[in-house]
Design a protein around this motif. Structure first.
Motif: not given
Length: 66
Positions: A30-51
């Motif tokens: 992400i932006n050239g920096a390495r991150f380790t994935v520690i979790g994945v969000l469940d798929k869900k219905t989203q009624i708002t979207n901030y960005s």
């Protein structure tokens, strides 16, 4: 204590980056920096979207993205 770069990613982003492969434990950049994935969000219905929809997002307690 170790201040490792970790991230939780959305379900759609997981599918885009890893397809059927497991994402937890894998590294992403992400932006050239390495991150380790520690979790994945469940798929869900989203009624708002901030960005960006949750399914296409990555978040980290150690990073500040602009």
């Amino acid at each position: 204590m170790h201040r490792r770069r970790v991230a939780v990613i959305g379900a759609d982003l997981k599918k885009e980056l890893f397809s059927a492969m497991p994402a937890v434990g894998a590294d992403i950049k992400i932006n050239g920096a390495r991150f380790t994935v520690i979790g994945v969000l469940d798929k869900k219905t989203q009624i708002t979207n901030y960005s960006t929809p949750d399914g296409r997002s990555a978040s980290s307690p150690t990073a500040r993205w602009r």
